[in-house]
Design a protein around this motif. Sequence first.
Motif, short mmCIF file in Angstrom:
data_model
loop_
_atom_site.label_atom_id
_atom_site.label_comp_id
_atom_site.label_asym_id
_atom_site.label_seq_id
_atom_site.Cartn_x
_atom_site.Cartn_y
_atom_site.Cartn_z
N ILE A 275 0.81 -1.25 -0.07
CA ILE A 275 -0.01 0.03 -0.11
C ILE A 275 0.68 1.27 0.05
N ASP A 276 0.57 2.09 -0.87
CA ASP A 276 1.07 3.33 -0.85
C ASP A 276 0.02 4.51 -0.21
N ASN A 277 0.31 5.68 -0.45
CA ASN A 277 -0.69 6.66 0.55
C ASN A 277 -1.11 7.68 -0.61
N ILE A 278 -2.49 7.99 -0.54
CA ILE A 278 -3.00 9.08 -1.42
C ILE A 278 -3.37 10.21 -0.15
N LYS A 279 -2.76 11.39 -0.37
CA LYS A 279 -2.83 12.49 0.60
C LYS A 279 -4.19 13.00 0.27
N GLN A 280 -4.64 13.37 1.57
CA GLN A 280 -6.34 13.93 1.94
C GLN A 280 -6.46 15.10 1.33
N ASP A 281 -5.40 15.75 1.20
CA ASP A 281 -5.57 17.44 0.86
C ASP A 281 -5.60 17.44 -0.59
N ASN A 282 -4.71 17.10 -1.39
CA ASN A 282 -4.32 17.04 -2.79
C ASN A 282 -4.24 15.86 -3.64
N PHE A 283 -4.65 14.75 -3.10
CA PHE A 283 -4.36 13.67 -3.83
C PHE A 283 -3.25 13.26 -4.42
N GLU A 284 -2.43 13.66 -3.73
CA GLU A 284 -0.94 13.13 -4.44
C GLU A 284 -0.73 11.78 -3.96
N VAL A 285 -0.12 10.89 -4.70
CA VAL A 285 0.15 9.44 -4.60
C VAL A 285 1.64 9.53 -3.94
N GLN A 286 1.69 9.10 -2.50
CA GLN A 286 2.94 9.22 -1.79
C GLN A 286 3.57 7.81 -1.65
N ARG A 287 4.77 7.20 -2.17
CA ARG A 287 5.33 6.14 -2.03
C ARG A 287 5.53 5.62 -0.46
N TYR A 288 5.30 4.48 -0.31
CA TYR A 288 5.51 3.99 0.92
C TYR A 288 6.64 2.52 0.67
N GLU A 289 7.50 2.64 1.47
CA GLU A 289 8.36 1.56 1.30
C GLU A 289 7.86 0.02 1.74
N ASN A 290 8.48 -0.93 1.25
CA ASN A 290 7.92 -2.21 1.72
C ASN A 290 7.85 -2.65 3.13
N SER A 291 6.98 -3.20 3.79
CA SER A 291 6.83 -3.27 5.12
C SER A 291 6.26 -4.65 5.46
N ALA A 292 6.28 -5.09 6.87
CA ALA A 292 5.54 -6.17 7.29
C ALA A 292 4.65 -5.29 8.31
N HIS A 293 3.46 -6.06 9.01
CA HIS A 293 2.68 -5.69 9.74
C HIS A 293 2.82 -6.31 11.17
N GLY A 294 2.93 -5.61 12.25
CA GLY A 294 2.91 -6.22 13.62
C GLY A 294 2.31 -5.39 14.57
N TYR A 295 2.30 -5.79 15.75
CA TYR A 295 1.23 -5.26 16.71
C TYR A 295 2.22 -4.16 17.75
N SER A 296 1.66 -3.20 18.16
CA SER A 296 2.21 -2.43 19.51
C SER A 296 1.94 -3.20 20.71
#
Length: 361
Positions: A275-296
């Motif tokens: 998943i990358d990010n779509i900014k809420q204010d201007n809909f720019e697509v922002q790249r996210y680096e590869n990652s895993a998911h864990g718990y706090s």
Amino acid sequence: MASLRRVKVLLVLNLIAVAGFVLFLAKCRPITTKSGDSFHDIHPRAEVANLTAHGISSIQDAVLKRLSLLEDIVYRQLNGLSKSLGLIEGYGGRGKGGLPATLSPEEEEKAKGPHEKYGYNSYLSEKISLDRSIPDYRPTKCKELKYGKDLPQISIIFIFVNEALSVILRSVHSAVNHTPAPLLKEIILVDDNSDEEELKAPLEEYVNKRYPGLVKVVRNQRREGLIRARIEGWKAATGQVTGFFDAHVEFTAGWAEPVLSRIQENRKRVILPSIDNIKQDNFEVQRYENSAHGYSWELWCMYISPPRDWWDAGDPSLPIRTPAMIGCSFVVNRKFFGEIGLLDPGMDVYGGENIELGIKV
């Protein structure tokens, strides 16, 4: 356009029929079509008179010319559907290529109310094409991978409640544009009892005409919540694989093949697309680096670094094994999902599925 692929299939069938009954061309009336500010007449009788001189290639040229005209007419009609809603189609315009979109000072004033209502700039969203192009951030090796032609079909399920119409339809257009037609079984829109009028008849009429037979709308008669809404989408799905997504996403090219391939290899896998990010204010697509998911420590799902063996392999195209998941985007074999009990309807709290599926799977 990729979004017209199903219409093109019908046109190809027309091509076969017309080629088989080419004499019918002699009886057709002239077709008049508009191109720019001028009109051009096509005279079928003149075309048929020359068929014997030019052979089969002339037959094909004549038929292809007619199909091109039909496709143009169909596209103009379909494009008119979005215009009636005040929306835009095509690959250009504001936000093209995932770049930030902007508003004029006058438009900024009009955007304040909708922005507060939806939590993102919905007014700006209406100025961005439903088909806008976005960057392809896949590693080079991912783009070079090849997949079989016998991959399972997917039912894409979008869950929403009082989402902006333009955002929902951009999600649908993006899914159709970037999922190979043979792999896309259907798109299911689950409306969890929205109040907005534009999400009722206008939405349903649009998808029924724009994507006939491809998009289904499921409406909850009362507000069920995220988890039960997903279950309703699963019940309506007929594809071998089900993908669950929030209704404010945009897909990139080549997203489906690796996901479906992994599930084809092992039906008990749950796949989380990157998943990358779509900014809420201007809909720019922002790249996210590869990652895993864990718990706090509070059991909130969070991004974590991939395991060491993934880094040691030195191949960014490899999948990342992860102990947790996020619920806004996951793909699973439909029957396997049922076998593990779906999602617990009683755990309808934000982030609850992150824990539940992580443990179950």
